[in-house]
Design a protein around this motif. Structure first.
Motif, PDB file in Angstrom:
ATOM      1  N   ALA A   1       0.837  -1.219   0.108  1.00 28.14           N
ATOM      2  CA  ALA A   1       0.158   0.180   0.025  1.00 28.14           C
ATOM      3  C   ALA A   1       0.724   1.350  -0.016  1.00 28.14           C
ATOM      4  CB  ALA A   1      -0.813   0.092   1.083  1.00 28.14           C
ATOM      5  N   PRO A   2       1.815   1.345   0.885  1.00 27.85           N
ATOM      6  CA  PRO A   2       2.749   2.515   0.894  1.00 27.85           C
ATOM      7  C   PRO A   2       3.429   2.786  -0.468  1.00 27.85           C
ATOM      8  CG  PRO A   2       3.195   1.234   2.821  1.00 27.85           C
ATOM      9  CD  PRO A   2       2.193   0.791   2.031  1.00 27.85           C
ATOM     10  N   ILE A   3       4.064   1.594  -0.770  1.00 27.99           N
ATOM     11  CA  ILE A   3       4.897   1.643  -2.073  1.00 27.99           C
ATOM     12  C   ILE A   3       4.073   1.927  -3.115  1.00 27.99           C
ATOM     13  CG2 ILE A   3       6.104   0.237  -3.652  1.00 27.99           C
ATOM     14  CD1 ILE A   3       6.941  -1.656  -1.325  1.00 27.99           C
ATOM     15  N   LEU A   4       2.795   1.445  -3.346  1.00 27.90           N
ATOM     16  CA  LEU A   4       2.161   2.051  -4.638  1.00 27.90           C
ATOM     17  C   LEU A   4       1.693   3.517  -4.354  1.00 27.90           C
ATOM     18  CD1 LEU A   4      -0.498  -0.951  -4.822  1.00 27.90           C
ATOM     19  CD2 LEU A   4       1.461  -0.275  -6.541  1.00 27.90           C
ATOM     20  N   LEU A   5       1.427   3.961  -3.004  1.00 28.73           N
ATOM     21  CA  LEU A   5       1.114   5.307  -2.904  1.00 28.73           C
ATOM     22  C   LEU A   5       2.328   6.337  -3.204  1.00 28.73           C
ATOM     23  CD1 LEU A   5      -0.764   7.639  -1.605  1.00 28.73           C
ATOM     24  CD2 LEU A   5       0.409   7.092   0.517  1.00 28.73           C
ATOM     25  N   ILE A   6       3.534   5.914  -2.597  1.00 27.29           N
ATOM     26  CA  ILE A   6       4.696   6.730  -3.036  1.00 27.29           C
ATOM     27  C   ILE A   6       4.930   6.715  -4.622  1.00 27.29           C
ATOM     28  CG2 ILE A   6       7.168   6.765  -2.935  1.00 27.29           C
ATOM     29  CD1 ILE A   6       6.829   5.672   0.123  1.00 27.29           C
ATOM     30  N   THR A   7       4.605   5.512  -5.012  1.00 28.23           N
ATOM     31  CA  THR A   7       4.967   5.692  -6.789  1.00 28.23           C
ATOM     32  C   THR A   7       4.200   6.687  -7.492  1.00 28.23           C
ATOM     33  OG1 THR A   7       5.453   3.111  -6.593  1.00 28.23           O
ATOM     34  CG2 THR A   7       4.729   4.145  -8.643  1.00 28.23           C
ATOM     35  N   LEU A   8       2.824   6.663  -7.033  1.00 28.97           N
ATOM     36  CA  LEU A   8       1.784   7.614  -7.540  1.00 28.97           C
ATOM     37  C   LEU A   8       2.276   8.975  -7.163  1.00 28.97           C
ATOM     38  CD1 LEU A   8      -1.575   5.534  -7.181  1.00 28.97           C
ATOM     39  CD2 LEU A   8      -0.182   6.020  -9.443  1.00 28.97           C
ATOM     40  N   ARG A   9       2.611   9.075  -6.164  1.00 29.27           N
ATOM     41  CA  ARG A   9       3.023  10.503  -5.711  1.00 29.27           C
ATOM     42  C   ARG A   9       4.339  10.990  -6.416  1.00 29.27           C
ATOM     43  NH1 ARG A   9       1.401  15.415  -4.006  1.00 29.27           N
ATOM     44  NH2 ARG A   9       2.887  16.590  -2.805  1.00 29.27           N
ATOM     45  N   ILE A  10       5.206  10.092  -6.714  1.00 26.48           N
ATOM     46  CA  ILE A  10       6.367  10.443  -7.594  1.00 26.48           C
ATOM     47  C   ILE A  10       5.914  10.854  -8.972  1.00 26.48           C
ATOM     48  CG2 ILE A  10       8.314   9.292  -9.022  1.00 26.48           C
ATOM     49  CD1 ILE A  10       8.797   7.678  -6.653  1.00 26.48           C
ATOM     50  N   ILE A  11       4.740  10.263  -9.502  1.00 23.45           N
ATOM     51  CA  ILE A  11       4.354  10.697 -10.708  1.00 23.45           C
ATOM     52  C   ILE A  11       3.866  12.126 -10.692  1.00 23.45           C
ATOM     53  CG2 ILE A  11       2.381  10.160 -12.557  1.00 23.45           C
ATOM     54  CD1 ILE A  11       2.832   7.103 -11.906  1.00 23.45           C
ATOM     55  N   GLN A  12       2.969  12.409  -9.802  1.00 29.07           N
ATOM     56  CA  GLN A  12       2.385  13.596  -9.361  1.00 29.07           C
ATOM     57  C   GLN A  12       3.689  14.574  -9.367  1.00 29.07           C
ATOM     58  OE1 GLN A  12       0.322  13.479  -5.746  1.00 29.07           O
ATOM     59  NE2 GLN A  12      -1.649  13.491  -6.941  1.00 29.07           N
ATOM     60  N   GLY A  13       4.570  14.509  -8.723  1.00 26.23           N
ATOM     61  CA  GLY A  13       5.677  15.254  -8.635  1.00 26.23           C
ATOM     62  C   GLY A  13       6.366  15.633  -9.957  1.00 26.23           C
ATOM     63  N   ILE A  14       6.696  14.768 -10.942  1.00 24.85           N
ATOM     64  CA  ILE A  14       7.177  14.822 -12.176  1.00 24.85           C
ATOM     65  C   ILE A  14       6.068  15.443 -12.972  1.00 24.85           C
ATOM     66  CG2 ILE A  14       7.615  13.753 -14.337  1.00 24.85           C
ATOM     67  CD1 ILE A  14       8.748  11.348 -12.879  1.00 24.85           C
ATOM     68  N   SER A  15       5.252  15.365 -13.032  1.00 23.98           N
ATOM     69  CA  SER A  15       4.087  15.991 -13.590  1.00 23.98           C
ATOM     70  C   SER A  15       3.952  17.885 -13.095  1.00 23.98           C
ATOM     71  CB  SER A  15       2.523  15.684 -13.312  1.00 23.98           C
ATOM     72  OG  SER A  15       1.403  16.278 -14.032  1.00 23.98           O
ATOM     73  N   ALA A  16       3.890  17.824 -12.031  1.00 23.30           N
ATOM     74  CA  ALA A  16       3.857  19.265 -11.461  1.00 23.30           C
ATOM     75  C   ALA A  16       5.028  19.978 -11.887  1.00 23.30           C
ATOM     76  CB  ALA A  16       3.798  19.194  -9.656  1.00 23.30           C
ATOM     77  N   GLY A  17       6.312  19.300 -11.932  1.00 31.12           N
ATOM     78  CA  GLY A  17       7.725  19.932 -12.703  1.00 31.12           C
ATOM     79  C   GLY A  17       7.411  20.435 -13.706  1.00 31.12           C
ATOM     80  N   GLY A  18       6.727  19.996 -14.535  1.00 35.67           N
ATOM     81  CA  GLY A  18       6.379  20.271 -15.980  1.00 35.67           C
ATOM     82  C   GLY A  18       5.311  21.041 -16.295  1.00 35.67           C
ATOM     83  N   GLU A  19       4.383  21.138 -15.339  1.00 38.19           N
ATOM     84  CA  GLU A  19       3.245  21.979 -15.665  1.00 38.19           C
ATOM     85  C   GLU A  19       3.447  23.299 -15.541  1.00 38.19           C
ATOM     86  OE1 GLU A  19      -0.843  23.610 -15.595  1.00 38.19           O
ATOM     87  OE2 GLU A  19      -0.131  21.552 -16.594  1.00 38.19           O
ATOM     88  N   TRP A  20       3.895  23.711 -14.558  1.00 41.37           N
ATOM     89  CA  TRP A  20       4.035  25.362 -14.261  1.00 41.37           C
ATOM     90  C   TRP A  20       4.589  26.197 -15.182  1.00 41.37           C
ATOM     91  CZ3 TRP A  20       7.499  29.236 -13.318  1.00 41.37           C
ATOM     92  CH2 TRP A  20       6.784  30.510 -12.720  1.00 41.37           C
ATOM     93  N   GLY A  21       5.859  25.888 -15.726  1.00 40.54           N
ATOM     94  CA  GLY A  21       6.569  26.585 -16.667  1.00 40.54           C
ATOM     95  C   GLY A  21       5.865  26.848 -18.236  1.00 40.54           C
ATOM     96  N   SER A  22       5.328  25.523 -18.536  1.00 40.22           N
ATOM     97  CA  SER A  22       4.608  25.892 -19.819  1.00 40.22           C
ATOM     98  C   SER A  22       3.227  26.650 -19.686  1.00 40.22           C
ATOM     99  CB  SER A  22       4.202  24.574 -20.292  1.00 40.22           C
ATOM    100  OG  SER A  22       5.231  23.462 -20.752  1.00 40.22           O
ATOM    101  N   ALA A  23       2.685  26.584 -18.721  1.00 41.38           N
ATOM    102  CA  ALA A  23       1.346  27.358 -18.311  1.00 41.38           C
ATOM    103  C   ALA A  23       1.496  28.733 -18.224  1.00 41.38           C
ATOM    104  CB  ALA A  23       0.662  26.579 -17.059  1.00 41.38           C
ATOM    105  N   VAL A  24       2.463  29.020 -17.507  1.00 40.19           N
ATOM    106  CA  VAL A  24       2.933  30.375 -17.216  1.00 40.19           C
ATOM    107  C   VAL A  24       3.409  31.115 -18.811  1.00 40.19           C
ATOM    108  CG1 VAL A  24       3.214  30.293 -14.770  1.00 40.19           C
ATOM    109  CG2 VAL A  24       5.297  30.342 -16.620  1.00 40.19           C
TER     110      VAL A  24
END
Length: 457
Positions: free
Chosen positions: A119-142
């Motif tokens: 359970a925590p392994i899957l949670l952390i994996t999905l959080r990592i995907i969120q982190g990569i996505s958040a790192g890419g979203e902001w610059g292109s949007a602004v």
């Protein structure tokens, strides 16, 4: 090949459509991101890391909040590179689906009691995907917003994606507050927390249909027209020529995000509603206070973008950091009174400084870097600032409280981060209104620091 549109040929309706698309899309992305942070201290510390004793479960839960920030630079490198090569628009679509997909899956995860360590392994994996996505979203949007704007409206247009961040906090806190009413007590832990994550699937569809009709940035169209998509690697150019600028600008954002992540990172929610803590307020009351503060944060963020078009980005930031220092110093003394009115006052006043040190960021960052590497520069600087600032702020706060038993050290930590942001802002030169097109690349590449020797044209 047809000549790309210039800023003067872009209609007002198209500019407004771009701002609406980037603002709404960013709000959806950050709804997903902040939802995790809030639930980490309310639910995941019990359901995913429950076997850990005492405050250690909360520290580990907040560690997973910060862990995703370490992946933001990777997302920024990938997104910045492809935004400089393929365009801002395509990156925005990819990050939207990556973030929304990860968030929806979190709502379907088993708990530690039913799946054990998986359970925590899957949670952390999905959080990592969120982190990569958040790192890419902001610059292109602004950049989509700022590069579509006229020179005298960059701050206001750039505030659109910035407003999307507190809007994401507003939505996530609001939905959690509603679910706390619909599924009170143990029902919230059993199933109520899952509903806001599952709602992300519908929000992604909304974001897709809004973004699909937006035109590419005119600056990127100009770059593509002139063959700069085949330019040397943007990251190499950035790190060899602009590293001091990247680090200085990153510390400015770190000064903002360290304080901002007391709420967006879920720490205040967990601290103030902990039944065994010194405040022990009702969870729903605290979530409502955070929701209200998200509204004032949105308003001050929008105001900061607007006023920066008149007084400059630098002046807006300097005033904001002074107010943020005062707000950070007063935050925990007011929350610790246990008076809900004082909690509201603390959070609302804090948003005044946070908004003024956030609303002008899009325009300021876009005006710092030359056109061929702008997406990479903006994305990397933002991601680095996130790591240095907000990444582990909730975990650091939890650790300081666990070690000292008081919030005095947390206050010192927040005030120090704000002061560093103030000093770094003072070091930069005002660049409001600098031309953003490719033909002004030489001008864009110099005169960044206030005390450096200025190069004449």
């Amino acid at each position: 090949m047809n000549k790309p549109p210039t800023k003067s040929s872009i209609s007002t309706s198209e500019r407004r459509r771009v701002v609406a698309a980037t603002t709404i899309g960013t709000a959806i992305e950050w709804y997903d991101y902040f939802l995790y942070a809030a639930v980490a201290g309310l639910v995941f510390n019990k359901l995913m890391f429950g076997p850990l004793e005492g405050g250690l479960a909360s520290i580990v839960a907040f560690l997973t909040v910060g862990l995703s920030f370490l992946l933001r630079p990777l997302g920024a490198v990938l997104a910045g590179h492809f935004a400089d090569k393929l365009g801002r628009r395509v990156v925005l679509m990819v990050t939207l689906f990556a973030m929304g997909g990860a968030t929806t899956l979190i709502g379907l995860l088993p708990t530690f009691d039913s799946a054990g360590i998986l359970a925590p392994i899957l949670l952390i994996t999905l959080r990592i995907i969120q982190g990569i996505s958040a790192g890419g979203e902001w610059g292109s949007a602004v950049l989509m917003s700022v590069e579509h704007a006229s020179a005298d409206k960059r701050g206001l247009f750039g505030a659109g994606p910035q407003v999307g961040v507190p809007a994401g906090l507003l939505m996530s806190s609001g939905v959690l507050a509603i679910m706390n009413l619909l599924a009170p007590g143990e029902a919230f832990l059993e199933w109520g927390w899952r509903i806001p994550f599952l709602l992300s699937f519908l929000l992604v569809l909304v974001g897709y249909f809004i973004r699909i009709g937006v035109d590419e940035s005119p600056v990127f169209e100009e770059l593509a027209e002139r063959g700069h998509q085949e330019a040397p690697r943007p990251l190499r150019v950035l790190l060899t020529r602009y590293l001091p600028l990247v680090f200085t600008a990153a510390l400015i954002f770190a000064g903002n995000s360290t304080v901002g992540y007391m709420t967006t990172g879920g720490y205040i929610q967990s601290y103030a509603s902990n039944p065994d803590g010194p405040v022990a307020l009702d969870r729903g009351v605290v979530l409502t206070a955070v929701t209200v503060s998200a509204v004032t944060w949105m308003l001050f963020t929008l105001f900061a973008g607007f006023i920066s078009d008149y007084i400059g980005r630098r002046a807006t930031y300097l005033v904001g950091f002074v107010l943020q220092i005062i707000g950070a110093a007063a935050l925990f003394p007011l929350v610790n009174t246990g008076n809900i009115g004082a909690v509201y006052a603390a959070l609302i006043f804090l948003t005044l400084g946070i908004g003024l040190t956030y609303g002008a960021q899009s325009a300021m960052y876009a005006e710092l870097f030359p056109a061929p590497i702008r997406a990479t520069g903006v994305s990397i600087t933002y991601a680095l600032g996130s790591v240095l600032g907000g990444a582990f702020a909730p975990m650091i706060a939890a650790t300081l409280f666990e070690a000292t038993g008081t919030t005095f050290a947390i206050t010192g930590y927040l005030v120090t981060a704000s002061f560093i942001g103030l000093i770094c802002t003072f070091l930069l030169r005002e660049r409001k209104g600098i031309p953003l097109g490719l033909e002004h690349e030489t001008e864009q590449s110099r005169d960044h620091f206030r005390f450096s020797k200025r190069v004449s044209s």
